[in-house]
Design an enzyme around this catalytic site. Structure first.
Site, PDB file in Angstrom:
ATOM      1  CD  GLU A 135      34.079  36.437  26.840  1.00 33.17           C
ATOM      2  OE1 GLU A 135      34.776  35.465  27.224  1.00 33.17           O
ATOM      3  OE2 GLU A 135      34.563  37.480  26.373  1.00 33.17           O
ATOM      4  N   GLY A 137      35.996  40.909  27.502  1.00 36.23           N
ATOM      5  CA  GLY A 137      36.396  42.065  26.695  1.00 36.23           C
ATOM      6  C   GLY A 137      37.677  42.709  27.207  1.00 36.23           C
ATOM      7  CB  ALA A 196      31.222  43.323  27.794  1.00 37.33           C
ATOM      8  CD  GLU A 232      36.885  39.360  23.584  1.00 32.95           C
ATOM      9  OE1 GLU A 232      36.118  40.068  24.274  1.00 32.95           O
ATOM     10  OE2 GLU A 232      36.456  38.554  22.736  1.00 32.95           O
TER      11      GLU A 232
HETATM   12  N1  CAA Z   1      30.166  43.849  34.270  1.00 28.25           N
HETATM   13  C1  CAA Z   1      29.505  44.574  35.180  1.00 28.25           C
HETATM   14  N2  CAA Z   1      29.852  44.655  36.485  1.00 28.25           N
HETATM   15  C2  CAA Z   1      30.932  43.956  36.867  1.00 28.25           C
HETATM   16  C3  CAA Z   1      31.678  43.173  35.976  1.00 28.25           C
HETATM   17  C4  CAA Z   1      31.265  43.138  34.619  1.00 28.25           C
HETATM   18  N3  CAA Z   1      31.940  42.455  33.694  1.00 28.25           N
HETATM   19  N4  CAA Z   1      32.679  42.580  36.656  1.00 28.25           N
HETATM   20  C5  CAA Z   1      32.573  42.992  37.928  1.00 28.25           C
HETATM   21  N5  CAA Z   1      31.512  43.828  38.068  1.00 28.25           N
HETATM   22  C6  CAA Z   1      31.033  44.490  39.278  1.00 28.25           C
HETATM   23  C7  CAA Z   1      30.332  43.521  40.209  1.00 28.25           C
HETATM   24  O1  CAA Z   1      28.988  43.329  39.814  1.00 28.25           O
HETATM   25  C8  CAA Z   1      30.463  44.226  41.533  1.00 28.25           C
HETATM   26  O2  CAA Z   1      29.508  45.257  41.587  1.00 28.25           O
HETATM   27  P1  CAA Z   1      28.553  45.393  42.902  1.00 28.25           P
HETATM   28  O3  CAA Z   1      29.509  45.760  43.997  1.00 28.25           O
HETATM   29  O4  CAA Z   1      27.625  46.498  42.529  1.00 28.25           O
HETATM   30  O5  CAA Z   1      27.928  44.072  43.109  1.00 28.25           O
HETATM   31  C9  CAA Z   1      31.852  44.890  41.421  1.00 28.25           C
HETATM   32  O6  CAA Z   1      32.137  44.964  40.028  1.00 28.25           O
HETATM   33  C10 CAA Z   1      32.940  44.097  42.100  1.00 28.25           C
HETATM   34  O7  CAA Z   1      32.904  42.771  41.552  1.00 28.25           O
HETATM   35  P2  CAA Z   1      32.875  41.458  42.470  1.00 28.25           P
HETATM   36  O8  CAA Z   1      32.160  41.718  43.747  1.00 28.25           O
HETATM   37  O9  CAA Z   1      32.340  40.333  41.621  1.00 28.25           O
HETATM   38  O10 CAA Z   1      34.432  41.274  42.737  1.00 28.25           O
HETATM   39  P3  CAA Z   1      35.208  39.934  43.076  1.00 28.25           P
HETATM   40  O11 CAA Z   1      36.572  40.356  43.477  1.00 28.25           O
HETATM   41  O12 CAA Z   1      34.422  39.087  44.004  1.00 28.25           O
HETATM   42  O13 CAA Z   1      35.288  39.132  41.681  1.00 28.25           O
HETATM   43  C11 CAA Z   1      35.647  38.910  39.288  1.00 28.25           C
HETATM   44  C12 CAA Z   1      36.035  39.641  40.621  1.00 28.25           C
HETATM   45  C13 CAA Z   1      36.112  37.451  39.385  1.00 28.25           C
HETATM   46  C14 CAA Z   1      36.386  39.633  38.172  1.00 28.25           C
HETATM   47  C15 CAA Z   1      34.122  38.969  39.096  1.00 28.25           C
HETATM   48  O14 CAA Z   1      33.684  40.314  39.275  1.00 28.25           O
HETATM   49  C16 CAA Z   1      33.667  38.508  37.744  1.00 28.25           C
HETATM   50  O15 CAA Z   1      33.610  37.315  37.500  1.00 28.25           O
HETATM   51  N6  CAA Z   1      33.303  39.456  36.829  1.00 28.25           N
HETATM   52  C17 CAA Z   1      32.760  39.139  35.525  1.00 28.25           C
HETATM   53  C18 CAA Z   1      33.832  38.651  34.562  1.00 28.25           C
HETATM   54  C19 CAA Z   1      33.214  38.283  33.226  1.00 28.25           C
HETATM   55  O16 CAA Z   1      32.392  37.390  33.139  1.00 28.25           O
HETATM   56  N7  CAA Z   1      33.633  38.986  32.147  1.00 28.25           N
HETATM   57  C20 CAA Z   1      33.120  38.746  30.811  1.00 28.25           C
HETATM   58  C21 CAA Z   1      32.063  39.763  30.479  1.00 28.25           C
HETATM   59  S1  CAA Z   1      31.228  39.453  28.938  1.00 28.25           S
HETATM   60  C22 CAA Z   1      32.236  40.042  27.731  1.00 28.25           C
HETATM   61  O17 CAA Z   1      33.286  40.581  27.977  1.00 28.25           O
HETATM   62  C23 CAA Z   1      31.687  39.869  26.315  1.00 28.25           C
HETATM   63  C24 CAA Z   1      32.604  40.240  25.194  1.00 28.25           C
HETATM   64  O18 CAA Z   1      33.580  39.588  24.915  1.00 28.25           O
HETATM   65  C25 CAA Z   1      32.250  41.334  24.310  1.00 28.25           C
END
Ligand code: CAA
Length: 258
Positions: free
Chosen positions: A132, A109, A65, A112
């Protein structure tokens, strides 16, 4: 309709939806989930489509998400608007076969939504996870329900409680994905698999999918009864006559989807 967060195309009887927000690793913002529901609705209504492939980029199927969008959310807002429900139902209740082709991250998500599809083909670089808990929440789009059904309680608990990622090899061993393919072959392999499915009788493919999904929602006795009735009903189809005649006559069947 032109989509901004997706690329949508067709190849023969296969519909291809590519998540396309590279700047956010395909994070599932409201616009993307709305567009996904619309694209799936279009494919569902299109009689020329027999199977759909849902994919992302090489680096990310979807990183979950959109955290930046979710950050300011409140309980009342999430409860009353239920922002994910409509879009996710468009995936989980999609009646035609749908394959997730996952390369790179399928997190939160993203994992999922892949699990809402009928099966997952993973590239060698795929990484699955429900991180999450690192954000102070738990999975909210089926992760705590579909993951244990797919990989069992122990691994699902560990994944959701630690937030650790699972690589493609572990995901295949655990039964989360049907197959692993080299990264550069994922798109072609998924489209080929989808074409194989799309060439079958569409009503029979849809009923097969419905019957397998029923296995997760009923007792064995009810499920077996459901399967038997649907199997019997298929003898009303022209495709049953054609399929069996083609076998006996040693030729390829030509299904008419009726
Ligand atoms: N939401 C919004 N932006 C996101 C994102 C997310 N889930 N995942 C990555 N991005 C964005 C980053 O903020 C970054 O943007 P900026 O360049 O503007 O800073 C861009 O995408 C590239 O990401 P990274 O610089 O972090 O890339 P990386 O290669 O260093 O890391 C990653 C990759 C390990 C996937 C890392 O981005 C990460 O941990 N992302 C979040 C994963 C996460 O926690 N997902 C769960 C979300 S909550 C959910 O899904 C709830 C539900 O069940 C309904």
């Amino acid at each position: 309709m032109a989509f901004e967060t997706l690329q949508v195309s067709t190849e023969g009887r296969v519909g291809l939806i590519t998540l396309n927000r590279p700047e956010a690793l395909n994070a599932l913002c409201a616009q993307l989930t709305d567009e996904l529901a619309k694209a799936l609705g279009d494919f569902e209504a299109n009689a020329d489509i027999g199977c759909v492939v849902l994919t992302g980029s090489k680096k990310a199927f979807a990183a979950g998400a959109d955290i930046k969008e979710l950050q300011a959310g409140t309980f009342v807002e999430l409860y009353t608007n239920d922002p994910f429900a409509k879009s996710w139902e468009a995936v989980s209740r999609f009646k035609k076969p749908i394959i997730a082709a996952v390369s790179g991250y399928a997190l939160g998500g993203g994992c999922e939504i892949a699990m809402m599809c009928d099966f997952i083909i993973a590239a060698e670089n795929a990484k699955f996870g429900q991180p999450e808990i690192n954000l102070g929440v738990m999975p909210g789009s089926g992760g705590t329900q579909r993951l244990p059904r797919a990989i069992g309680k122990a691994k699902a608990m560990e994944m959701c409680l630690t937030g650790r990622m699972m690589d493609a090899a572990e995901a295949e061993r655990a039964g989360l994905v049907s197959r692993i393919v080299p990264v550069d072959e994922l798109a072609e392999d998924a489209m080929k698999t989808a074409t194989t499915i799309a060439d079958k009788s569409l009503p029979v493919a849809m009923m097969t999918k419905e019957a397998i999904n029923t296995a997760f929602e009923t007792t064995l006795t009810q499920g077996i009864r459901f399967e038997r009735r649907v199997f019997q009903s298929q003898f009303t189809l022209e495709d049953q006559k054609e399929g069996m005649a083609a076998f006996v006559e040693k030729r390829t069947p030509h299904f008419k989807n009726r």
